[in-house]
Design an enzyme around this catalytic site. Structure first.
Site, mmCIF file in Angstrom:
data_model
loop_
_atom_site.group_PDB
_atom_site.id
_atom_site.type_symbol
_atom_site.label_atom_id
_atom_site.label_comp_id
_atom_site.label_asym_id
_atom_site.label_seq_id
_atom_site.Cartn_x
_atom_site.Cartn_y
_atom_site.Cartn_z
ATOM 1 N N VAL A 332 107.772 99.045 -26.029
ATOM 2 C CA VAL A 332 108.419 98.533 -24.813
ATOM 3 C C VAL A 332 109.708 99.295 -24.533
ATOM 4 C CG1 VAL A 332 109.556 96.528 -23.789
ATOM 5 C CG2 VAL A 332 107.399 96.248 -25.013
ATOM 6 N N ALA A 333 110.471 99.565 -25.601
ATOM 7 C CA ALA A 333 111.764 100.235 -25.421
ATOM 8 C C ALA A 333 111.615 101.728 -25.169
ATOM 9 C CB ALA A 333 112.637 100.002 -26.651
ATOM 10 N N GLU A 337 108.824 103.030 -18.762
ATOM 11 C CA GLU A 337 108.106 102.459 -17.618
ATOM 12 C C GLU A 337 109.038 102.247 -16.421
ATOM 13 O OE1 GLU A 337 110.044 99.106 -19.642
ATOM 14 O OE2 GLU A 337 108.827 100.764 -20.355
ATOM 15 N N ASP A 379 116.043 122.821 18.703
ATOM 16 C CA ASP A 379 115.971 122.936 20.152
ATOM 17 C C ASP A 379 117.411 122.916 20.669
ATOM 18 O OD1 ASP A 379 114.846 122.679 22.837
ATOM 19 O OD2 ASP A 379 115.571 120.619 22.748
ATOM 20 N N ASP A 678 108.798 119.581 22.064
ATOM 21 C CA ASP A 678 109.183 119.783 20.661
ATOM 22 C C ASP A 678 108.238 119.070 19.699
ATOM 23 O OD1 ASP A 678 111.556 121.156 21.426
ATOM 24 O OD2 ASP A 678 112.506 119.233 21.833
ATOM 25 N N ASN A 768 116.236 98.063 -24.823
ATOM 26 C CA ASN A 768 115.380 98.368 -23.669
ATOM 27 C C ASN A 768 115.993 97.854 -22.373
ATOM 28 O OD1 ASN A 768 112.788 99.056 -22.286
ATOM 29 N ND2 ASN A 768 112.724 96.844 -22.017
#
EC number: 7.2.2.10
Length: 946
Positions: A332-333, A337, A379, A678, A768
């Site tokens: 997890v840490a 993710e 332009d 344009d 984490n």
């Protein structure tokens, strides 16, 4: 209420009832009763007005259509009718019902396989009666899930804000006045005026048409524009064959028209499609995709290491459940993710910051592309210039010259004959009067409240007529036909007849001199037509060149009985002054490595004059015509366009070829524009930028980005933001990867050498939260470093993980690992058993290292003293919150039991702070070394390595 008034009316007439005597009704009360009854009848009448299906509306005569919608085609609806119909039909908009309940979004977070593994670990702890572990793991899961949910929810809400773009607008006839309204305000029965470039705001049955062509590709899929008519149809047929109906969302490509709204909102055909539409997921940006790939690679690597740790620990006789819990917690840490989420949040926050600067970004990928922009094509009219066209000079066909004072559309100013300075009004000078008359009649603009409704060039001619008291002369003619202006033919003409006299029809034409003069056989000499000689043509061409060299836009005007037999009337010179701040913006963009190029339909002299005024080139300006663009071979064009600063006499196809050639040469091209001509180039460019106020709906549709206030200098802010966002993401990646590598390496080394785990599962999960939580998030919102803007545009091939960044990540990780292992070894008792003090000191040391690492990751090149401690408030609050949280974990008894910690002394904290600061000090010294020891040239050549 009405029954009460009737009762009173009967009483006063003398009718008895219930023993009561009635009195006569007062006159004002009688009128009030009648008014109230009339209002009720009007409300009932309005309620009966319903949307009309296109297949029925197409068969109606104009009179029947007007009767069905209770509207006068010449004056439009009243405000009373609009109010009542809006109550019945609602706003002309769609409401998407795709709101998933918040609780469901929260529960979706538990679908993460790693979270499910942790919950499984908690369940096993319950079964083995390790209740404290179970509560600790469950609490940690709730915290991790909540942090992830808040991040995603915040990202979604930010994206919802981005969908509130510049709303579509339209011209609507109400109470006899042409009003500029938001399209959402329309109701069935409204009379809408359509012109070239407009997006159709609702389903409309046409009642007036002038050469109207509508692009219905978004509705039918057919690329060819549809010709429209105002005549009723005999058969219904398929929706795509209804030539007198225009549908919401389609685009006016050519001509003009007027019609009655027959369907709004979900009652329109577009609404029918909308009802059936399924919400599609927003596609990920290239940067997000690369971050996803990086995340997957790191995930596989992390799982491999974690599997190895668990296997070695189990073989050494350590408790399997304990190793499993640590392994899952480490996963997890260590697995980043949070990378995709942070990228999304960083991009969204960048876009919202740009929105505050009045720059609307329609698509997130554009934010990252902005940092790569190397060429900006623009332009001229309405983009680089002020879009307040003003006539400053006149030259009649018989050689008279006049100057015009006053700026803008307020009609203030005079027309003076040169050299006498005689002020001319109306037809006091026939030659000047006829010239101004032609410009006024061959005109579709309306000036209202000192603002022009229509094209700015036509607005300038109307303002000129106002200065000569000739603005009402347009009403003396009945317009029978119009040939609209197009970039291909470069002129427009109207066929008219006088209202008061029975004379033959007369054409009025305006446009580019070389095109208009082709239709002329005579020239005006004091009101008398004379044959147009070669000498006269030469004189006109010389005058056009002279006026063009002054930066004026030159229009030729003519009139006559037939298009091939016109009388040339003269020239008007119109100035379109550069916008405030354009010159400075061009200079700053050039200094940052963005090459600015001007693409215009004007003549060479006009284009060069404007180019010099805005500082397009310090030396000699390189120019190229549209004809040259056509004649040059494809390969050669890609080589030449990079050296050219001004492109003149260009059409939409030329703009497209220029954009494509620049892209083939390897440039990342941005294109700015405001007109229909344009649109193709805006869509083809890597970054299409439209004007929010003066831009047509077509250009806004084609663009990726909209300058709400038409402020060209805002592009600087956008490019700066684009570059800054990329560097902020690199800062975040450095911080997160150095933390992940440190955590993985720490557990791996302790397991390999058969030492107790320096961190338990709860402590790893807390790390984490710091790694993926507020401190990490705050790196993504670091204010843009001004030095980033001065860096050359980065290559699209540049990766987040450059060689230099990888070395910095490994250096930071090595320092964190060494320092944490030192504390772990120092605090470990002789029997090598894990004690609360050992884990507390090791855990706190790692967290402090992490926070000091975050501090130095705020910039890859600047020292903390240069960027300032207080500049990023979110970072300060995040770090302060993390420190307070860590102290709570150490000193609050309930948390001590959860995290298996104990109290530390003040000297312990001071020692850990001093040791952890080493990662900050060494990183800052490295920046100092790079700043003064590395060659500036090398740094400039490789900005991605900085």
């Amino acid at each position: 209420m009405v029954e009460g008034r009737v009762s009173e009316f009967l009483k006063k007439l003398g009718f008895s009832g219930g023993g009561r005597q009635y009195q006569a009704l007062e006159k004002d009360e009688e009128e009030a009763l009648i008014d109230e009854q009339s209002e009720l009848k009007a409300i009932e009448k309005e309620k009966k007005v319903t949307a009309l299906p296109p297949k029925e509306a197409c068969k109606c005569q104009k009179e029947d259509l007007a009767r069905a919608f209770c509207v006068d085609l010449h004056t439009g609806l009243s405000e009373f009718s609009v109010t009542q119909r809006r109550l019945a039909h609602g706003w002309n908009e769609f409401v998407a019902d795709n709101s998933e309940p918040v609780w469901k979004k929260y529960l979706d977070q538990f679908k993460n396989p790693l979270i499910l593994l942790l919950l499984g670990s908690a369940l096993v702890s319950v079964l083995t009666k390790e209740y404290e572990d179970a509560v600790s793991i469950a609490t940690a899961v709730l915290v991790v899930v909540t942090v992830a949910f808040i991040q995603e929810y915040r990202s979604e809400k930010s994206l919802e804000e981005l969908t509130k773009l510049v709303p579509p607008e339209c011209n609507c006839l109400r109470e006899g006045k042409l009003q500029h309204l938001l399209a959402r305000e329309l109701v069935p029965g409204d009379v809408v005026s359509l012109s070239i470039g407009d997006r159709i705001p609702a389903d409309i049955r046409l009642t007036e048409v002038t050469d109207l062509l509508v692009d219905e590709s978004s509705f039918t899929g057919e690329a060819e524009p549809c010709s429209k008519t105002d005549s009723p149809l005999t058969g219904g047929g398929d929706l795509t064959t209804l030539s007198n109906i225009v549908f919401m969302g389609t685009l006016v490509q050519y001509g003009r028209g007027q019609g009655v709204v027959i369907g709004t909102g979900e009652s329109s055909q577009f609404g029918e499609v909308f009802k059936m539409m399924q919400a599609e997921e927003t596609p990920k940006t290239p940067l997000q995709k690369s971050m996803d790939r990086l995340g997957k690679q790191l995930t596989l690597f992390s799982f491999g290491i974690i599997g190895l740790i668990m296997l070695i620990g189990w073989s050494q006789g350590k408790q399997l459940l304990s190793m499993f819990t640590i392994g899952v917690s480490l996963a997890v840490a260590a697995i980043p993710e949070g990378l995709p989420i942070v990228v999304m949040v960083t991009l969204v926050l960048g876009v919202l910051r740009m929105a505050k600067k009045r720059v609307i970004v329609k698509k997130l990928p554009i934010v990252e592309t902005l940092g790569c922009c190397s060429v900006l094509c623009s332009d001229k009219t309405g983009t680089l210039t002020a879009n307040e066209m003003t006539v400053t000079q006149l030259v009649t066909s018989d050689g008279l010259r006049a100057e015009v004072s006053g700026v803008g559309y307020d009609g203030q100013g005079t027309v003076c004959l040169l050299p006498s300075k005689e002020v001319i009004k109306e037809f006091s000078n026939v030659s000047v009067g006829k010239l101004v008359e032609a410009g006024c009649v061959a005109n579709n603009a309306v000036i209202r409240k000192n603002a022009v409704m229509g094209q700015p060039t036509e607005g300038a001619l109307m303002a000129l007529a106002m200065k000569m008291d000739l603005s009402d002369i347009k009403n003396s003619y009945i317009r029978k036909k119009e040939i609209p202006f197009s970039s291909e033919q470069k002129w427009m003409a109207v066929k008219c007849s006088l209202k008061t006299e029975d004379q033959e029809d007369i054409y009025f034409m305006k446009g580019a001199l070389e095109e208009v003069i082709r239709y002329c056989t005579m020239y005006n000499n004091g009101g008398i037509p004379l044959p147009l000689t070669p000498q006269q043509r030469s004189f006109c061409l010389q005058e056009e060149k002279r006026m063009g060299s002054l930066g004026l836009r030159v229009l030729a005007l003519a009139s006559g009985p037939e298009l091939g037999r016109l009388t040339f009337l003269g020239l008007v010179g119109i100035i379109d002054p550069p916008r405030v701040g354009v010159k400075e913006a061009v200079q700053v963009l050039s200094e940052s490595g963005v090459s600015v190029k001007m693409i215009t339909g004007d003549a060479l002299e006009t284009a060069l004059a404007i180019g010099r005024n805005i500082g397009l080139c310090n030396g000699k300006l390189q120019a190229m015509s549209g004809e040259e663009v056509d004649s040059v071979e494809k390969g050669e064009l890609a080589d030449r366009v990079g050296k050219v600063s001004v492109f003149f006499r260009t059409s939409p196809k030329h703009k497209l070829k220029i954009i494509k050639a620049l892209q083939e040469s390897g440039a990342i091209v941005a294109m700015t524009g405001d007109g229909v001509n344009d649109a193709v180039a805006l869509k083809s460019a890597d970054i299409g930028i439209a004007m929010g106020q003066t831009g047509t709906d077509v250009s806004k549709e084609a663009a990726n980005m909209i300058l709400v206030d038409d402020d060209f200098s805002a592009i600087m802010n956008a490019v700066e933001e684009g570059k800054g966002i990329f560097y902020n993401i690199k800062n975040f990646v450095r911080f997160q990867l150095s933390t992940s590598i440190s955590a993985l390496s720490l557990i791996t080394l302790s397991t390999v050498f058969n030492l107790p785990s320096p961190l338990n599962a709860m402590q790893i999960l807390w790390i984490n939260i710091i790694m993926d939580g507020p401190p990490a998030q705050s790196l993504g919102v670091e204010p843009v470093d001004k030095d980033a803007f001065r860096q050359p545009p980065r290559s699209v091939r540049d990766t987040i993980l450059s060689r230099a960044l990888i070395l910095k990540i490994l250096m930071s990780a090595a320092i964190i690992i060494s320092g944490t292992l030192f504390i772990f070894w120092k605090e470990m008792p002789e029997d090598r058993a894990s004690t609360p003090r050992t884990t507390t000191m090791t855990f706190t040391c790692f967290v402090f290292f992490d926070l000091f690492n975050a501090l130095t990751c705020r910039s890859q090149t600047k020292l903390i003293f240069e960027i300032g401690f207080l500049r990023n408030h979110m970072f300060l609050y995040s770090v302060l919150g993390s420190i307070l949280g860590q102290l709570a974990v150490i000193y609050i008894p309930p948390l001590q039991r959860v995290f298996q910690t104990e109290n530390l002394g003040a000297l312990d904290l001071l020692f850990l702070t001093g040791l952890a600061s080493s990662v900050f000090i060494l990183s800052e010294l490295l920046k100092l070394c790079e700043k003064y020891c590395c060659s500036p040239k090398r740094v400039q050549m490789h900005p991605e390595d900085v």
